[in-house]
Design an enzyme around this catalytic site. Structure first.
Site, PDB file in Angstrom:
ATOM      1  N   HIS A 155     107.265  92.497  64.112  1.00  0.00           N
ATOM      2  CA  HIS A 155     108.602  93.070  64.109  1.00  0.00           C
ATOM      3  C   HIS A 155     109.322  92.715  62.803  1.00  0.00           C
ATOM      4  O   HIS A 155     108.814  91.966  61.984  1.00  0.00           O
ATOM      5  CB  HIS A 155     109.382  92.577  65.320  1.00  0.00           C
ATOM      6  CG  HIS A 155     108.889  93.118  66.618  1.00  0.00           C
ATOM      7  ND1 HIS A 155     108.162  92.362  67.514  1.00  0.00           N
ATOM      8  CD2 HIS A 155     108.988  94.352  67.175  1.00  0.00           C
ATOM      9  CE1 HIS A 155     107.849  93.101  68.568  1.00  0.00           C
ATOM     10  NE2 HIS A 155     108.330  94.301  68.392  1.00  0.00           N
ATOM     11  N   TYR A 183     105.468 102.499  75.288  1.00  0.00           N
ATOM     12  CA  TYR A 183     105.823 101.124  75.642  1.00  0.00           C
ATOM     13  C   TYR A 183     107.108 101.103  76.465  1.00  0.00           C
ATOM     14  O   TYR A 183     107.204 100.395  77.475  1.00  0.00           O
ATOM     15  CB  TYR A 183     105.987 100.302  74.366  1.00  0.00           C
ATOM     16  CG  TYR A 183     106.448  98.887  74.583  1.00  0.00           C
ATOM     17  CD1 TYR A 183     105.576  97.918  75.073  1.00  0.00           C
ATOM     18  CD2 TYR A 183     107.755  98.499  74.276  1.00  0.00           C
ATOM     19  CE1 TYR A 183     105.991  96.608  75.262  1.00  0.00           C
ATOM     20  CE2 TYR A 183     108.179  97.196  74.467  1.00  0.00           C
ATOM     21  CZ  TYR A 183     107.294  96.253  74.957  1.00  0.00           C
ATOM     22  OH  TYR A 183     107.710  94.959  75.149  1.00  0.00           O
ATOM     23  N   SER A 197     112.653  95.138  77.588  1.00  0.00           N
ATOM     24  CA  SER A 197     112.904  95.318  76.157  1.00  0.00           C
ATOM     25  C   SER A 197     114.070  96.271  75.975  1.00  0.00           C
ATOM     26  O   SER A 197     114.290  97.176  76.789  1.00  0.00           O
ATOM     27  CB  SER A 197     111.661  95.876  75.469  1.00  0.00           C
ATOM     28  OG  SER A 197     111.958  96.341  74.165  1.00  0.00           O
ATOM     29  N   SER A 198     114.793  96.106  74.881  1.00  0.00           N
ATOM     30  CA  SER A 198     115.930  96.989  74.603  1.00  0.00           C
ATOM     31  C   SER A 198     115.496  98.421  74.318  1.00  0.00           C
ATOM     32  O   SER A 198     116.322  99.344  74.341  1.00  0.00           O
ATOM     33  CB  SER A 198     116.732  96.458  73.413  1.00  0.00           C
ATOM     34  OG  SER A 198     115.936  96.427  72.241  1.00  0.00           O
ATOM     35  N   CYS A 199     114.201  98.643  74.060  1.00  0.00           N
ATOM     36  CA  CYS A 199     113.724  99.998  73.760  1.00  0.00           C
ATOM     37  C   CYS A 199     113.737 100.899  74.984  1.00  0.00           C
ATOM     38  O   CYS A 199     113.439 102.095  74.881  1.00  0.00           O
ATOM     39  CB  CYS A 199     112.331  99.953  73.151  1.00  0.00           C
ATOM     40  SG  CYS A 199     111.033  99.502  74.319  1.00  0.00           S
ATOM     41  N   MET A 233     105.587  84.183  72.427  1.00  0.00           N
ATOM     42  CA  MET A 233     106.798  83.535  71.931  1.00  0.00           C
ATOM     43  C   MET A 233     107.785  83.251  73.064  1.00  0.00           C
ATOM     44  O   MET A 233     108.282  82.125  73.198  1.00  0.00           O
ATOM     45  CB  MET A 233     107.452  84.410  70.864  1.00  0.00           C
ATOM     46  CG  MET A 233     108.760  83.850  70.332  1.00  0.00           C
ATOM     47  SD  MET A 233     109.472  84.788  68.977  1.00  0.00           S
ATOM     48  CE  MET A 233     109.770  86.376  69.749  1.00  0.00           C
ATOM     49  N   GLY A 238     107.255  83.561  76.506  1.00  0.00           N
ATOM     50  CA  GLY A 238     106.645  82.845  77.618  1.00  0.00           C
ATOM     51  C   GLY A 238     106.499  81.364  77.349  1.00  0.00           C
ATOM     52  O   GLY A 238     106.732  80.530  78.242  1.00  0.00           O
ATOM     53  N   ARG A 283     106.930  88.393  54.196  1.00  0.00           N
ATOM     54  CA  ARG A 283     106.938  89.103  52.914  1.00  0.00           C
ATOM     55  C   ARG A 283     107.671  88.311  51.842  1.00  0.00           C
ATOM     56  O   ARG A 283     107.198  88.189  50.713  1.00  0.00           O
ATOM     57  CB  ARG A 283     107.593  90.476  53.096  1.00  0.00           C
ATOM     58  CG  ARG A 283     107.521  91.350  51.851  1.00  0.00           C
ATOM     59  CD  ARG A 283     108.131  92.705  52.088  1.00  0.00           C
ATOM     60  NE  ARG A 283     107.504  93.401  53.202  1.00  0.00           N
ATOM     61  CZ  ARG A 283     107.922  94.589  53.662  1.00  0.00           C
ATOM     62  NH1 ARG A 283     108.962  95.181  53.094  1.00  0.00           N
ATOM     63  NH2 ARG A 283     107.299  95.157  54.664  1.00  0.00           N
ATOM     64  N   GLU A 291      90.978  83.403  80.948  1.00  0.00           N
ATOM     65  CA  GLU A 291      90.882  82.891  82.311  1.00  0.00           C
ATOM     66  C   GLU A 291      91.323  83.912  83.361  1.00  0.00           C
ATOM     67  O   GLU A 291      90.813  83.908  84.482  1.00  0.00           O
ATOM     68  CB  GLU A 291      91.734  81.632  82.442  1.00  0.00           C
ATOM     69  CG  GLU A 291      91.221  80.461  81.611  1.00  0.00           C
ATOM     70  CD  GLU A 291      92.220  79.322  81.539  1.00  0.00           C
ATOM     71  OE1 GLU A 291      91.794  78.172  81.329  1.00  0.00           O
ATOM     72  OE2 GLU A 291      93.445  79.577  81.680  1.00  0.00           O
ATOM     73  N   LEU A 292      92.273  84.775  82.996  1.00  0.00           N
ATOM     74  CA  LEU A 292      92.790  85.754  83.946  1.00  0.00           C
ATOM     75  C   LEU A 292      93.211  87.016  83.212  1.00  0.00           C
ATOM     76  O   LEU A 292      94.172  87.019  82.447  1.00  0.00           O
ATOM     77  CB  LEU A 292      93.988  85.182  84.716  1.00  0.00           C
ATOM     78  CG  LEU A 292      94.691  86.142  85.684  1.00  0.00           C
ATOM     79  CD1 LEU A 292      93.727  86.622  86.766  1.00  0.00           C
ATOM     80  CD2 LEU A 292      95.921  85.484  86.300  1.00  0.00           C
ATOM     81  N   ASN A 297     116.338  92.194  70.127  1.00  0.00           N
ATOM     82  CA  ASN A 297     115.261  91.750  69.239  1.00  0.00           C
ATOM     83  C   ASN A 297     115.196  90.221  69.232  1.00  0.00           C
ATOM     84  O   ASN A 297     116.191  89.560  68.929  1.00  0.00           O
ATOM     85  CB  ASN A 297     115.521  92.248  67.808  1.00  0.00           C
ATOM     86  CG  ASN A 297     115.539  93.751  67.717  1.00  0.00           C
ATOM     87  OD1 ASN A 297     114.552  94.411  68.005  1.00  0.00           O
ATOM     88  ND2 ASN A 297     116.685  94.299  67.328  1.00  0.00           N
ATOM     89  N   LEU A 298     114.029  89.691  69.533  1.00  0.00           N
ATOM     90  CA  LEU A 298     113.849  88.242  69.606  1.00  0.00           C
ATOM     91  C   LEU A 298     113.109  87.730  68.382  1.00  0.00           C
ATOM     92  O   LEU A 298     112.314  88.447  67.780  1.00  0.00           O
ATOM     93  CB  LEU A 298     113.081  87.870  70.873  1.00  0.00           C
ATOM     94  CG  LEU A 298     113.712  88.288  72.197  1.00  0.00           C
ATOM     95  CD1 LEU A 298     112.778  87.961  73.351  1.00  0.00           C
ATOM     96  CD2 LEU A 298     115.064  87.612  72.386  1.00  0.00           C
ATOM     97  N   LYS A 356     107.919  99.720  80.335  1.00  0.00           N
ATOM     98  CA  LYS A 356     108.943  98.721  80.655  1.00  0.00           C
ATOM     99  C   LYS A 356     109.945  99.249  81.681  1.00  0.00           C
ATOM    100  O   LYS A 356     110.410  98.514  82.553  1.00  0.00           O
ATOM    101  CB  LYS A 356     109.661  98.278  79.376  1.00  0.00           C
ATOM    102  CG  LYS A 356     108.822  97.371  78.492  1.00  0.00           C
ATOM    103  CD  LYS A 356     108.498  96.068  79.210  1.00  0.00           C
ATOM    104  CE  LYS A 356     107.704  95.109  78.383  1.00  0.00           C
ATOM    105  NZ  LYS A 356     107.398  93.852  79.095  1.00  0.00           N
ATOM    106  N   ARG A 376      94.408  84.548  78.689  1.00  0.00           N
ATOM    107  CA  ARG A 376      93.865  85.887  78.893  1.00  0.00           C
ATOM    108  C   ARG A 376      92.389  85.837  79.266  1.00  0.00           C
ATOM    109  O   ARG A 376      91.903  86.652  80.049  1.00  0.00           O
ATOM    110  CB  ARG A 376      94.072  86.725  77.635  1.00  0.00           C
ATOM    111  CG  ARG A 376      93.671  88.193  77.788  1.00  0.00           C
ATOM    112  CD  ARG A 376      94.011  88.985  76.550  1.00  0.00           C
ATOM    113  NE  ARG A 376      95.430  88.916  76.249  1.00  0.00           N
ATOM    114  CZ  ARG A 376      95.987  89.500  75.180  1.00  0.00           C
ATOM    115  NH1 ARG A 376      95.240  90.176  74.329  1.00  0.00           N
ATOM    116  NH2 ARG A 376      97.288  89.404  74.960  1.00  0.00           N
TER     117      ARG A 376
END
Length: 317
Positions: free
Chosen positions: A175, A132, A103-105, A11, A13, A183, A34-35, A161-162, A136, A32
């Protein structure tokens, strides 16, 4: 100018790659297949062959609480390997400019709100996504360390949060925003009279549209070194990127229900965990540099839902 966008199908990138292309920048990408960014030799060979001028490191293994809890080893291993390989091989091939997306985490669970950059490493992390978060944090420290030792210009941005087009709408591994959109959409399609949301609905979350994140990322990447350094410190070189306001999960659910056309009852299951009660970024440093978000939450949710409807057959499958 040739810039390698690692994670161009994700999303964030994809949004960054699109905006770079609009600016006339030659964007270098690899899938992924390819590399494999966890393969040290493959990443080294890529940088030797491509001779890029800059890197945007948006590639990561990401997921919600369920995914982080279920696959902690995968999350810490893959993210550490990606960061170590890309950042080191970028340096080894002479790349001086790099932007790392965190990330905010990374901030402690019981941190003062809104979360300031200097709160990093001042407390215990949220246990459900600690592996995670540790990865980061390591990415931030990699950038800081190469800057200190080798004089590179590697910068880190920490988004809130994006959400937006290209998000992951998987029913279990997504997320909160895409999970609610899916939902409520399915409930509307089925004519359901009720949707149950985990928790009390009182926790507050901040949401930033991915296009705003892409603009902020390029704004920070383009800052002259003297301006960037004037707003950071050698041991505090990451910058928060947030919307500036948060919303309760209950209000978010009502907004998503309105956008998706759901007219039934929203029930909150207080027997389920709420998680962290509030997560709001302090983005005052970025604002002082001259950048603010432009996509209002309601507008962003409507746009995201339109994208979901156009891709419902494949979104999150």
């Amino acid at each position: 100018m040739r810039i390698f966008v690692a994670g161009h199908r994700g999303m964030v990138g994809s949004a960054i790659a699109r905006k770079l292309t609009e600016r006339g920048v030659e964007v270098v990408t690899r899938t992924r297949t390819e590399l494999d960014l966890t393969d040290q030799h493959a990443v080294r060979d890529f940088f030797v062959a491509e001779a890029v001028d800059g890197v945007v490191l948006a590639a990561a293994k990401v997921g919600g609480i369920h995914a982080n809890n279920t696959y902690p080893a995968d999350f810490i291993y893959e993210n550490l390997m990606i960061e170590c390989n890309v950042i080191h091989q970028a340096f080894a091939s002479g790349v001086r400019r790099l932007l790392f997306l965190g990330s905010s985490c990374i901030y402690p669970r019981a941190v003062a709100q809104p979360m300031r950059e200097d709160a990093l490493l001042t407390g215990i992390l949220e246990p459900t996504n600690e592996p995670y978060a540790v990865a980061k944090i390591a990415g931030i420290k990699l950038c800081e360390s190469y800057n200190r030792q080798y004089g590179t210009d590697y910068r880190s941005v920490m988004p809130t949060n994006l959400y937006g087009p290209g998000d992951n709408f998987h029913p279990e591994n997504s997320h909160v925003m895409p999970a609610l959109i899916r939902r409520f959409h399915e409930a509307t399609e089925a004519g359901a009279k009720q949707v149950t949301i985990w928790g009390t609905g009182t926790p507050r979350r901040e949401f930033l549209h991915v296009d705003d994140m892409a603009e902020a990322s390029l704004f920070i990447l383009d800052l002259p070194p003297e301006l960037y350094q004037a707003n950071t410190e050698p041991m505090l070189s990451h910058i928060n990127v947030g919307y500036g306001e948060d919303v309760t999960i209950a209000d978010l659910a009502r907004l998503v229900a309105q956008v998706t056309g759901f007219e039934g009852e929203i029930v909150f299951d207080a027997t389920k965990p709420d998680g962290t009660m509030r997560k709001l970024m302090d983005s005052s440093r970025l604002e002082a540099m001259g950048w603010k978000p432009s996509v209002a939450l309601a507008d962003g949710v409507r746009e995201t839902y339109r994208w979901f409807l156009d891709h419902v057959a494949t979104a999150g499958r």
